[in-house]
Design an enzyme around this catalytic site. Structure first.
Site, mmCIF file in Angstrom:
data_model
loop_
_atom_site.group_PDB
_atom_site.id
_atom_site.type_symbol
_atom_site.label_atom_id
_atom_site.label_comp_id
_atom_site.label_asym_id
_atom_site.label_seq_id
_atom_site.Cartn_x
_atom_site.Cartn_y
_atom_site.Cartn_z
ATOM 1 N N GLY A 286 0.914 -1.247 -0.136
ATOM 2 C CA GLY A 286 -0.027 -0.015 -0.245
ATOM 3 C C GLY A 286 0.867 1.478 0.066
ATOM 4 O O GLY A 286 2.139 1.348 -0.399
ATOM 5 N N SER A 287 0.002 2.321 0.393
ATOM 6 C CA SER A 287 1.090 3.508 0.462
ATOM 7 C C SER A 287 1.992 3.804 1.463
ATOM 8 O O SER A 287 2.003 2.937 2.615
ATOM 9 C CB SER A 287 0.018 4.587 0.639
ATOM 10 N N VAL B 58 0.544 4.779 5.162
ATOM 11 C CA VAL B 58 -0.117 3.714 6.040
ATOM 12 C C VAL B 58 1.081 2.598 6.060
ATOM 13 O O VAL B 58 1.150 2.085 7.390
ATOM 14 C CB VAL B 58 -1.165 2.975 5.161
ATOM 15 N N GLY B 59 2.012 2.419 5.313
ATOM 16 C CA GLY B 59 2.930 1.641 5.667
ATOM 17 C C GLY B 59 4.011 1.885 6.947
ATOM 18 O O GLY B 59 4.452 1.073 7.568
ATOM 19 N N GLU C 69 5.780 -3.492 1.018
ATOM 20 C CA GLU C 69 5.774 -3.132 -0.580
ATOM 21 C C GLU C 69 4.948 -1.755 -0.730
ATOM 22 O O GLU C 69 3.785 -2.115 -0.906
ATOM 23 C CB GLU C 69 5.151 -4.191 -1.517
ATOM 24 N N CYS D 9 2.404 -0.072 -8.556
ATOM 25 C CA CYS D 9 3.652 0.563 -7.876
ATOM 26 C C CYS D 9 4.711 0.697 -8.727
ATOM 27 O O CYS D 9 5.578 1.306 -8.768
ATOM 28 C CB CYS D 9 3.841 -0.417 -6.813
#
Length: 495
Positions: free
Chosen positions: A244-245, A248-249, A266, A300
């Protein structure tokens, strides 16, 4: 629409669906939680509804997964591989309908939807082979009459959190390796693509039932941040794999780090293609268009920045503008369409805001730049003359916007390419051997993926996939990525 309904029925998708499962007959019961609607981004219309999981549902799913792990870890690895092989076989049979569902739910063109299912099939094949190659090592001991070695053991139940843009393939990258490693898997898919996950869970349930298992592959659908955080913070899940982003990561890494768990991250990419003065421009142009427009710029690995030698810039821009003007945009299930919609209204707004910021910076829009006035979430693929230091260029906008910038030397181009916070994928187009080796050297690209004469998208599952810096450092799929799902043990025997 009848054809779509036939496809949904074939995949076990009903008008409303349970959002959690650990096996056949073990689906979560409906609750009074508001229904989650899956929306077709090409029309804005609902496809089907899902009953999201509650906290008691989550606890039952985790309990089943923990109990299943106690048994699953004792199954010989090649036999675990056989379960994955059977899932891969059903995926072969369901490639067309499941690929269509991916297109319906995410807006990918049909070829990309089927390609994603093919990635699952390929990943299953890789995992089956890997199940016979979970190798340890033997090392010379410094002590006489001692044997020193290491071996790998199952880690435990792992949490896999996936994003909408690859609603099934990324799960397979993780789940199939985790399964052959002896782990059980709890999957939280994106609430923007829940039906794809439910369809895959039906396939897993069928194989688990045939083989006398449950709880090896589990599904946990929620759109509630608090429940997602419950999963991330759960000490019973020794590994959280998150796609994800960056925003949030960071939160995921912090929460898991507080409990000293493992993360496999990732995150965002801001991928660049460098085209030097010797490059084959026809080859480069095809790769750039595929990399920048595919999945409507929502990968991505999307090509977002293009550095072109100053002697070739105008020529390449002309080729790209001509190609972009021929891209058909529309219903992703129509065979002549090359670009579908963005995922939702929020994605369209992010695109619109990026275009406004580009204009405010003084960027020259060479093609596109407009939201299309039609049903669904469609925008124009866009080419912009820009500067690498602009904030809008430094961050990842999940949309088909390509920033073009000239350079005068390869060293300058590499410095510009590396001069962003992200480090996922990169590519150089050249016929100069020295340039290619410079690009691939320790002083070249700082990305986890570095290609020569092939674009930034389309990684093969045989190599480890992932990137550095704000991309998170995680690795999935091939090479030795299987080790992330196991625990290493060093053994010394005094014989």
């Amino acid at each position: 629409m009848s054809n779509a309904q036939d496809i949904l029925r074939e995949l076990g998708i009903q008008g409303t669906n349970a959002g959690g499962s650990t096996g056949t007959g073990r689906w979560c019961a409906p609750s009074n939680v508001p229904l989650l609607q899956s929306i077709n981004p090409a029309t804005g219309d609902p496809i089907a509804g899902v009953h999201p999981c509650t906290l008691p549902d989550y606890e039952r799913i985790l309990k089943d997964s923990l109990e299943a792990f106690q048994r699953w870890r004792l199954v010989p690895a090649p036999k675990r591989g056989e379960v994955v092989r059977q899932i891969g076989q059903i995926l072969r049979e369901k490639k067309d309908p499941l690929g269509t569902l991916v297109s319906l739910e995410t807006g990918k063109i049909k070829a990309e939807g089927e390609g994603e299912v093919q990635e699952m099939i390929d990943m299953a094949d890789l995992a089956v082979g890997q199940s016979r190659m979970l190798y340890g090592a033997t090392m010379p001991s410094e002590r006489p009459a001692h044997r020193l070695s290491e071996q790998w053991h199952p880690l435990g139940p792992v949490g896999v959190i996936t994003a909408f843009n690859f609603p099934v393939a990324v799960w397979a990258w993780n789940a199939f390796l985790a399964a052959i490693a002896g782990d059980t898997i709890v999957w939280k898919p994106s609430p923007k693509a829940p039906l794809c996950a439910i369809a895959v869970q039906h396939i897993c349930n069928r194989v688990m039932e045939q083989q006398g298992f449950s709880g090896v592959f589990s599904l946990f659908i929620t759109d509630q941040q608090s429940l997602a955080e419950t999963m991330v913070q759960d000490r019973r899940l020794p590994l959280i794999s998150f796609t994800g982003s960056v925003t949030v990561g960071r939160q995921v890494a912090s929460m898991v780090g507080q409990r000293l768990g493992r993360t496999l991250l990732e995150l965002s990419g801001n991928n660049a293609v460098i085209v030097d003065e010797t490059a084959d421009l026809d080859l480069a142009a095809r790769a750039i268009v595929f990399g920048s427009v595919g999945t409507a710029g929502q990968r991505c690995t999307t090509t977002r920045r293009l550095f072109v030698h100053e002697s070739r810039t105008d020529e390449l821009i002309a080729k790209l503008v001509k190609a972009y003007s021929q891209i058909s945009i529309g219903n992703p299930l129509e065979s002549n369409v090359l670009m579908g919609p963005l995922i939702d209204l929020a994605a369209v707004e992010a695109y619109r805001q990026a275009i406004e910021e580009i204009k405010a910076e003084g960027g020259q829009i060479l093609h596109g730049g407009k939201v299309l006035p039609r049903a669904g979430y469609f925008v124009e693929p866009t080419i912009v003359r820009a500067h690498n230091h602009w904030p809008v260029v430094q961050r990842e906008t999940f949309a088909p916007i390509l920033y073009v910038m000239p350079f005068h030397s390869l060293d300058q181009a590499i410095e510009l390419q590396n001069g962003v916070p992200q480090g996922l994928s990169s590519a150089l187009f050249t016929t100069n051997l020295r340039h290619s080796e410079r690009f691939l050297s320790v002083g070249g690209s700082d990305c986890g993926i570095a290609n020569v004469n092939i674009g930034t998208s389309g990684a093969e599952i045989g190599g480890a996939f992932g990137g550095e810096k704000e991309t998170g450092g995680g690795r999935e799929a091939g090479s030795d990525a299987w080790k992330a799902y196991m625990r290493r043990q060093t053994n010394t025997v005094n014989w």
